[in-house]
Each structure stands twice: as structure tokens, then as C-alpha cells.
Design an enzyme around this catalytic site. Sequence first.
Site, PDB file in Angstrom:
ATOM      1  N   GLY A  98       9.942   6.605  -4.697  1.00  0.00           N
ATOM      2  CA  GLY A  98       9.246   6.549  -3.530  1.00  0.00           C
ATOM      3  C   GLY A  98       9.898   6.801  -2.644  1.00  0.00           C
ATOM      4  N   CYS A  99       9.086   5.502  -1.413  1.00  0.00           N
ATOM      5  CA  CYS A  99       9.944   5.265  -0.224  1.00  0.00           C
ATOM      6  C   CYS A  99      11.428   4.814  -0.703  1.00  0.00           C
ATOM      7  CB  CYS A  99       9.161   4.708   0.566  1.00  0.00           C
ATOM      8  SG  CYS A  99      10.727   4.227   1.955  1.00  0.00           S
ATOM      9  N   PHE A 100      12.522   5.694  -0.143  1.00  0.00           N
ATOM     10  CA  PHE A 100      13.440   5.088  -0.570  1.00  0.00           C
ATOM     11  C   PHE A 100      14.637   3.853   0.681  1.00  0.00           C
ATOM     12  CE2 PHE A 100      15.175   8.894   2.837  1.00  0.00           C
ATOM     13  CZ  PHE A 100      14.366   8.149   4.240  1.00  0.00           C
ATOM     14  N   TRP A 101      12.963   3.982   1.189  1.00  0.00           N
ATOM     15  CA  TRP A 101      14.513   1.959   2.092  1.00  0.00           C
ATOM     16  C   TRP A 101      13.835   1.214   0.875  1.00  0.00           C
ATOM     17  CZ3 TRP A 101       9.649   3.074   6.538  1.00  0.00           C
ATOM     18  CH2 TRP A 101      10.203   3.610   7.143  1.00  0.00           C
TER      19      TRP A 101
END
Length: 184
Positions: free
Chosen positions: A18-21
Site C-alpha cells: 500500500g502507501c509506502f509511508w
Amino acid sequence: MSAAATPPASGLLVLGGGCFWCLDAWYRTVRGVTGVESGYTGGHTAQPYYESVCSGTTGHAEAVAVAFDPTVIDEDTLLDMFFTMHDPTTLNRQGYDVGTQYRSALFPLDQDQATRMQAAIERNQGNWSQPIVTTIEDFSGWHPAEPEHQDFYAEHPEVGYCQVIINPKLAKARTQFATFQRSS
């Protein structure tokens, strides 16, 4: 991968969840992790950038490269953390983030690592009521994300996404992997 993400004599995992953050925020807190870099992999364009990847047309996934010292933490534990930090049962989606760029994917650097990744999927299936849809994909090269995406959580903890999406994931991982956290 950049030199910061691949120190000598270390292990390396490339993970899309998903979002790399979210993954970036977690792995930076883990003992034995020597570097984390957010970036793009798994696509077909030569120079992906955030907006192009978010369009869903490049084939790239948002991912993290996690360098680690295998004498401090093993690859299996890091993979188990991956399956805790996102929902590996949703195809091309993590919460409100929808598209192939948010797929759950593992990018092995060799056949031995691919075998260990497959074993991690099988080992973690029992933790989920739905089938894990995480793919194991050929590693197609690494493209570091723009500087504003590196260590995003630490730089912007007040942002709504960090408060609503990342904080609950970090809390869950801390509960399950407290002994692997760096001391403050």
C-alpha cells in the site's frame, strides 16, 4: 537502490504494502534495520515519479527497500511485520488507497528469497480470515521516491493520513513486535 538503502554486508527486502509511508514509518523503528527508502518498483516506465505512479498507468507499486543486519534481526521476522502492517487480503487496495500502485507485493532479489517470501505468505495466512493476495513479482529495478516521501511520518506526524491511517497500524505492530523496537 541508493547507497543509503544498501549498506555493505546487509540483507535487503523490497516490499509493497500500500502507501509506502506506512511501511517506512514502521521499519525505521525496528532494531537491526539499517536503512529504509521509499520508492517505486514493478513497473514498465523508465523514470516513474509520484504523480505518474499514482495515475496507475506505470505499473509500479509504491514500495520500501529495507536494509537490515541479519545478525540482529532475521528476514522472516521482517516479513511477518510486513503482513501485520497492511491488509494483504485486499487486491490493489489499502483502505482508501485504490489502484495497482497500492498492491500487496513482494519483490525478491533472488530465488532463495522468493522461496522464503512464499513461506512467509503461507505462515501468515492463518492470521487472516480471507485469502492473502500478496504477489511475488520479479524485481524490475528500483526508483527512489522524491525526497518529500522519505521518512514522511516523522516529518509530518500532524497530517491527517498519519493520524488516522498510520498511527493505528503502528500501534498494532508495536503490540505484536514490541521486543524488536529500538529504544528511544
